[in-house]
Design a protein around this motif. Sequence first.
Motif, PDB file in Angstrom:
ATOM      1  N   VAL A 844     115.165 135.888  62.818  1.00  0.00           N
ATOM      2  CA  VAL A 844     113.740 135.798  63.169  1.00  0.00           C
ATOM      3  C   VAL A 844     112.924 136.176  61.930  1.00  0.00           C
ATOM      4  CG1 VAL A 844     111.883 136.613  64.664  1.00  0.00           C
ATOM      5  CG2 VAL A 844     114.222 136.369  65.575  1.00  0.00           C
ATOM      6  N   VAL A 845     111.903 135.347  61.564  1.00  0.00           N
ATOM      7  CA  VAL A 845     111.031 135.626  60.417  1.00  0.00           C
ATOM      8  C   VAL A 845     109.585 135.674  60.921  1.00  0.00           C
ATOM      9  CG1 VAL A 845     110.291 134.862  58.141  1.00  0.00           C
ATOM     10  CG2 VAL A 845     112.649 134.404  58.898  1.00  0.00           C
ATOM     11  N   ILE A 846     108.824 136.707  60.503  1.00  0.00           N
ATOM     12  CA  ILE A 846     107.408 136.846  60.872  1.00  0.00           C
ATOM     13  C   ILE A 846     106.584 137.021  59.595  1.00  0.00           C
ATOM     14  CG2 ILE A 846     107.960 137.856  63.135  1.00  0.00           C
ATOM     15  CD1 ILE A 846     107.301 140.588  61.951  1.00  0.00           C
ATOM     16  N   ASN A 847     105.309 136.691  59.727  1.00  0.00           N
ATOM     17  CA  ASN A 847     104.436 136.900  58.572  1.00  0.00           C
ATOM     18  C   ASN A 847     103.869 138.311  58.621  1.00  0.00           C
ATOM     19  OD1 ASN A 847     102.386 136.858  60.445  1.00  0.00           O
ATOM     20  ND2 ASN A 847     101.779 134.744  60.023  1.00  0.00           N
ATOM     21  N   ARG A 848     102.942 138.582  57.641  1.00  0.00           N
ATOM     22  CA  ARG A 848     102.448 139.950  57.519  1.00  0.00           C
ATOM     23  C   ARG A 848     101.574 140.359  58.704  1.00  0.00           C
ATOM     24  NH1 ARG A 848      99.330 139.869  52.025  1.00  0.00           N
ATOM     25  NH2 ARG A 848     101.142 138.603  51.502  1.00  0.00           N
ATOM     26  N   TRP A 849     101.117 139.382  59.500  1.00  0.00           N
ATOM     27  CA  TRP A 849     100.288 139.706  60.658  1.00  0.00           C
ATOM     28  C   TRP A 849     101.115 139.762  61.952  1.00  0.00           C
ATOM     29  CZ3 TRP A 849      98.755 136.026  57.004  1.00  0.00           C
ATOM     30  CH2 TRP A 849      97.763 136.469  56.141  1.00  0.00           C
ATOM     31  N   GLY A 850     102.443 139.639  61.793  1.00  0.00           N
ATOM     32  CA  GLY A 850     103.315 139.764  62.958  1.00  0.00           C
ATOM     33  C   GLY A 850     103.539 138.489  63.720  1.00  0.00           C
ATOM     34  N   LYS A 851     103.119 137.382  63.188  1.00  0.00           N
ATOM     35  CA  LYS A 851     103.323 136.123  63.867  1.00  0.00           C
ATOM     36  C   LYS A 851     104.679 135.534  63.468  1.00  0.00           C
ATOM     37  CE  LYS A 851     101.382 131.513  64.510  1.00  0.00           C
ATOM     38  NZ  LYS A 851     100.311 130.571  64.141  1.00  0.00           N
ATOM     39  N   GLU A 852     105.429 135.106  64.491  1.00  0.00           N
ATOM     40  CA  GLU A 852     106.748 134.518  64.250  1.00  0.00           C
ATOM     41  C   GLU A 852     106.584 133.148  63.608  1.00  0.00           C
ATOM     42  OE1 GLU A 852     110.107 132.608  67.067  1.00  0.00           O
ATOM     43  OE2 GLU A 852     109.810 134.800  67.404  1.00  0.00           O
ATOM     44  N   VAL A 853     107.256 132.949  62.436  1.00  0.00           N
ATOM     45  CA  VAL A 853     107.158 131.671  61.735  1.00  0.00           C
ATOM     46  C   VAL A 853     108.488 130.913  61.731  1.00  0.00           C
ATOM     47  CG1 VAL A 853     105.257 132.474  60.283  1.00  0.00           C
ATOM     48  CG2 VAL A 853     107.648 132.806  59.523  1.00  0.00           C
ATOM     49  N   PHE A 854     109.599 131.615  62.105  1.00  0.00           N
ATOM     50  CA  PHE A 854     110.884 130.925  62.141  1.00  0.00           C
ATOM     51  C   PHE A 854     111.847 131.728  63.036  1.00  0.00           C
ATOM     52  CE2 PHE A 854     115.239 130.203  60.605  1.00  0.00           C
ATOM     53  CZ  PHE A 854     115.313 128.814  60.694  1.00  0.00           C
ATOM     54  N   ARG A 855     112.615 130.996  63.849  1.00  0.00           N
ATOM     55  CA  ARG A 855     113.663 131.623  64.674  1.00  0.00           C
ATOM     56  C   ARG A 855     114.806 130.612  64.831  1.00  0.00           C
ATOM     57  NH1 ARG A 855     114.170 135.524  68.939  1.00  0.00           N
ATOM     58  NH2 ARG A 855     111.956 136.040  68.672  1.00  0.00           N
ATOM     59  N   GLN A 856     116.036 131.099  64.630  1.00  0.00           N
ATOM     60  CA  GLN A 856     117.206 130.215  64.853  1.00  0.00           C
ATOM     61  C   GLN A 856     118.403 131.046  65.322  1.00  0.00           C
ATOM     62  OE1 GLN A 856     119.543 128.257  61.605  1.00  0.00           O
ATOM     63  NE2 GLN A 856     118.845 126.353  62.583  1.00  0.00           N
ATOM     64  N   TYR A 857     118.959 130.589  66.462  1.00  0.00           N
ATOM     65  CA  TYR A 857     120.215 131.169  66.952  1.00  0.00           C
ATOM     66  C   TYR A 857     121.376 130.473  66.232  1.00  0.00           C
ATOM     67  CZ  TYR A 857     124.040 132.355  70.071  1.00  0.00           C
ATOM     68  OH  TYR A 857     125.237 132.796  70.581  1.00  0.00           O
ATOM     69  N   GLN A 858     122.362 131.253  65.817  1.00  0.00           N
ATOM     70  CA  GLN A 858     123.472 130.768  64.984  1.00  0.00           C
ATOM     71  C   GLN A 858     122.912 130.166  63.684  1.00  0.00           C
ATOM     72  OE1 GLN A 858     125.865 128.147  67.458  1.00  0.00           O
ATOM     73  NE2 GLN A 858     126.974 129.876  68.371  1.00  0.00           N
ATOM     74  N   TYR A 859     122.164 130.988  62.972  1.00  0.00           N
ATOM     75  CA  TYR A 859     121.546 130.558  61.729  1.00  0.00           C
ATOM     76  C   TYR A 859     122.615 130.105  60.743  1.00  0.00           C
ATOM     77  CZ  TYR A 859     118.973 130.610  57.347  1.00  0.00           C
ATOM     78  OH  TYR A 859     118.426 130.244  56.149  1.00  0.00           O
ATOM     79  N   ASP A 860     122.375 128.929  60.098  1.00  0.00           N
ATOM     80  CA  ASP A 860     123.392 128.296  59.262  1.00  0.00           C
ATOM     81  C   ASP A 860     122.972 128.171  57.794  1.00  0.00           C
ATOM     82  OD1 ASP A 860     121.392 126.487  59.523  1.00  0.00           O
ATOM     83  OD2 ASP A 860     122.624 124.902  60.425  1.00  0.00           O
ATOM     84  N   ASN A 861     122.037 129.066  57.332  1.00  0.00           N
ATOM     85  CA  ASN A 861     121.593 129.073  55.927  1.00  0.00           C
ATOM     86  C   ASN A 861     120.854 127.787  55.540  1.00  0.00           C
ATOM     87  OD1 ASN A 861     122.472 131.649  55.310  1.00  0.00           O
ATOM     88  ND2 ASN A 861     124.477 130.967  54.562  1.00  0.00           N
ATOM     89  N   TYR A 874     108.672 138.866  56.615  1.00  0.00           N
ATOM     90  CA  TYR A 874     109.610 139.901  57.071  1.00  0.00           C
ATOM     91  C   TYR A 874     110.651 139.242  58.002  1.00  0.00           C
ATOM     92  CZ  TYR A 874     105.943 142.842  55.291  1.00  0.00           C
ATOM     93  OH  TYR A 874     105.032 143.414  54.468  1.00  0.00           O
ATOM     94  N   TYR A 875     111.931 139.689  57.843  1.00  0.00           N
ATOM     95  CA  TYR A 875     113.011 139.076  58.633  1.00  0.00           C
ATOM     96  C   TYR A 875     113.720 140.132  59.472  1.00  0.00           C
ATOM     97  CZ  TYR A 875     116.318 141.124  55.288  1.00  0.00           C
ATOM     98  OH  TYR A 875     117.035 142.005  54.511  1.00  0.00           O
ATOM     99  N   GLN A 876     114.336 139.633  60.516  1.00  0.00           N
ATOM    100  CA  GLN A 876     115.231 140.443  61.359  1.00  0.00           C
ATOM    101  C   GLN A 876     116.466 139.581  61.663  1.00  0.00           C
ATOM    102  OE1 GLN A 876     113.802 142.935  64.711  1.00  0.00           O
ATOM    103  NE2 GLN A 876     115.156 141.666  65.978  1.00  0.00           N
ATOM    104  N   LEU A 877     117.650 140.040  61.223  1.00  0.00           N
ATOM    105  CA  LEU A 877     118.909 139.306  61.416  1.00  0.00           C
ATOM    106  C   LEU A 877     119.829 140.130  62.310  1.00  0.00           C
ATOM    107  CD1 LEU A 877     120.770 136.909  60.721  1.00  0.00           C
ATOM    108  CD2 LEU A 877     121.545 138.210  58.720  1.00  0.00           C
ATOM    109  N   ASN A 878     120.085 139.612  63.515  1.00  0.00           N
ATOM    110  CA  ASN A 878     120.935 140.310  64.491  1.00  0.00           C
ATOM    111  C   ASN A 878     122.347 139.715  64.442  1.00  0.00           C
ATOM    112  OD1 ASN A 878     121.782 141.930  66.606  1.00  0.00           O
ATOM    113  ND2 ASN A 878     121.120 140.456  68.156  1.00  0.00           N
ATOM    114  N   VAL A 879     123.353 140.577  64.141  1.00  0.00           N
ATOM    115  CA  VAL A 879     124.753 140.137  64.041  1.00  0.00           C
ATOM    116  C   VAL A 879     125.580 140.961  65.037  1.00  0.00           C
ATOM    117  CG1 VAL A 879     126.727 139.730  62.516  1.00  0.00           C
ATOM    118  CG2 VAL A 879     124.392 139.650  61.593  1.00  0.00           C
TER     119      VAL A 879
END
Length: 895
Positions: A844-861, A874-879
Amino acid sequence: MLFRKAFLLSVLIGLNHVLFAQNESNIWFLGNGIGLNFSDQPPEILENAPQPMARYGSIADSLGNLVLYCDHNTVWNANHEIVLNGTGLNGSRFGPKYILRKPGQSHLYYIIQLNSAHDSQNNGVLYSLIDIKAGEGRGEVIKKNEVIYNRLHGFFDISGNCEGSYWLVGEHDTNTQSGIDTDRILAFKIDENGIASEPVISMPTYMGNSSNYKFSPKGDKIFFSYSAVPEPDLAVVADFNTTTGGISNLRSVGECCASAEFSPSGRYLYTLRLSAAGVSVHQIDLEATVPMPRLVAGLFDTFISSMQLAPDGKIYALINGTERMFVIKNPNDPFEELQHSDSLNLAFQNSISGIPFLPTFPSHLLYDGELRPDAGPDVEICSGESVRLGVPKPEISNYEWSPAIHLDNPNSASPLFSWENPTDSSVVFMFEVSSCQKDLVKVTVHPSPRPEIAGPASVCPGVDSVLYVSNPEGLENEWSQSGGSLISENAGDSILINWGGTNPNAHVRLQSRNAYGCISDEVLLPVRINVELQTQTPMGAEDICKNQAHELLYQVYPSHGSQYHWGAKGGTISYGENGNRIIVNWKPDQEEWLLWVQEESITRDTVCFGVSDTLRINLFQDSLQVMIHNVSLDSANESEAIIKYEVLNASAEAPNPAVLSYQPGHADNWMPLYSFIAEDLSSDHLHEGLQSHETIYRYILESVNGCEEEVISQMHNTILLNGFFDERLEEIQLTWNPYENWENGVKAYHIYRRLDGESQYSVYFEANGDIHGINIPDLTDGLEHQYRIKAISYDGDKFSWSNIIGFSFDHPLTIPNVFTPNGDGINDFFEVVNLHLYPENELVVINRWGKEVFRQYQYDNSWDGDGLSHGVYYYQLNVPALEQTYQGWLKVEKE
């Protein structure tokens, strides 16, 4: 033909069967120190029996020797010792007690009885289990007072059946079952699994409480009485299905009675009735069109409460307050022939609180009907003679003789046995005949002598003192001859004959008797008396192994005064060239091997001459082959090796053992793994318990051929795969030993790999057959690496698997802070190093205002920041596999 009677212990009968053998019920204990032993007739009165007045149970072995006995509280062994844990049985003092061997066990016995509080509120059936081998042979109660069921009305009974199990039958104490208006009869099966917890339930007719249950000895009928309000209580006989436990086909046999007992055959029922006038005993023929009670005896001045069938086939009852027993002597006989008395004197004043009861036994132990087989006396006969086994009886379908060999009809009561004994010693057969019960007979077949006459069959007229010998020696012989005269006794192992003039019909005759009294057929040796001798063909080895073709004996039977001259081709005579016995050495490199002899005999007035036929010798090389085709670790279990082998050209006449041996690691010695008789076959053997990660295992197959030469296969081996991780080079290095001795060698080694959670191996690399190691740099293909080798032969039909080795790696994630999606092909994507190893993830990637700009399950680079402007995000990567969530910032640079 010789006959003798023997008493045989039936050790051949399997323990999975309940034996129908009367001897198990031979010992009766009556209290007051008195008992009866039915091993003798009349029964022996025992004076060392238990003293307390109670109802006893007992069991003997198949020879009638005491095994166990009990009262309501205590269990004793055959030495009259209380077994371990043998007190505290919670039984009823006067209730029946049955002791029976647990099916399928030789040392476990049940005691089954009513509980001590046998009343309308608490009337259960209990069992205890005794191990007679426990306690160093003293015996021990290992289960005690276990409840079979707890609502019994009246007594119960037990019988065994042909299938090796028992049935316990009694009534459920409910008077009538609500909504059905009939009582329920319960049958509990007792087999090798124990006592059934759920009974077979029968409701054969409308009735109230029932009691006085009694099985017929055969177990196919059951007597009981029941309440049939408003009618008087009835006594009935019903059919019992010994397979299913069901009760059916009730037949009334009169009004209720105190108790009943069947005759040994089960045809007749005896009932005991009580009245103010006394006691009466009645017989009922159950095969009659209308079974009616007929008075046997009555109006006793004392009290009898029950009758019991005994092993001697008689029915007994205690007469209370006296020293006498009432006895029906021949209960299998019809009414008109019955005999009874009350004269059996027990020499003690019998009184069991006014209620005299005899011991009870599973009824099948007392069966003596038409199905009871008799194998007859043990038999000794001579080879070829016939003898009828068993005792002729009306033929019924369920006689079965085992084994069913050499018998004209194995389903007859009395089959005919006949067999030609081809051996030189006695052969013993044990036959078992069964039809529910079993009996044994031993048949010994002695060999009949098969003598041969050794001596010349062609002699010169007038020759004297010609020797003829019986083979074998040691028999009782009777000799005779025609064409000459005996100059020795006509008995013994040999004779001497003076032959007369020319005679084409002269002969020597012999008949022999051995130590068993068996007489041979007459043996006749024709003898030709003529000046033209028909000299005997030399006797000796004809088929000879090339490696054994030396120092071999050949001979002809000597004739007194004859001279012999031998000739040989392909060999040399080393001894006895002018006698009747020679030694020959054959030359293996020749193409033909022949032997003959000339004979000359001179008597008083005749000169005789002859030449033998030529004996042709066959020299050969034994062609036995033993081969190992393939050795491989089991693809499903690497601690096991499969060795495929073959034997060719084995001798059927003189087979020898073959031994598969192995050698682990660097051991010096070969160890035998498996042996078998060498015959033409192709098979495999499984070698278990291998340390395949540590050791190479080598295998050979050995045998000895018919020429006593050792034959050994080529050695084959397992493949040991080794490997290590080279940190400096960051690669896995694998090595393995070569597979040896396929006919054309190894074509290729396939390296198989399995990564992480893959379900199966796949080929990673194919190496030529002369390569025995590779380096593997692809470490980041997985966290868990497993490898094994498969060797493949040039012909493609053989292979060998190695052991499995594994490696574990900790490939950490590397998350970049900057990526430059500007289309130059460099760092255009947000790539997390090693993320492919953890496909279960979410970015999950958000901008500086907290808005989500990208999300992918099973992210493949594959994210290239499409649509985003230059800047920091800002990113959050859940493994989940790492149980971790990574958080941080990243910079997208597009300028």
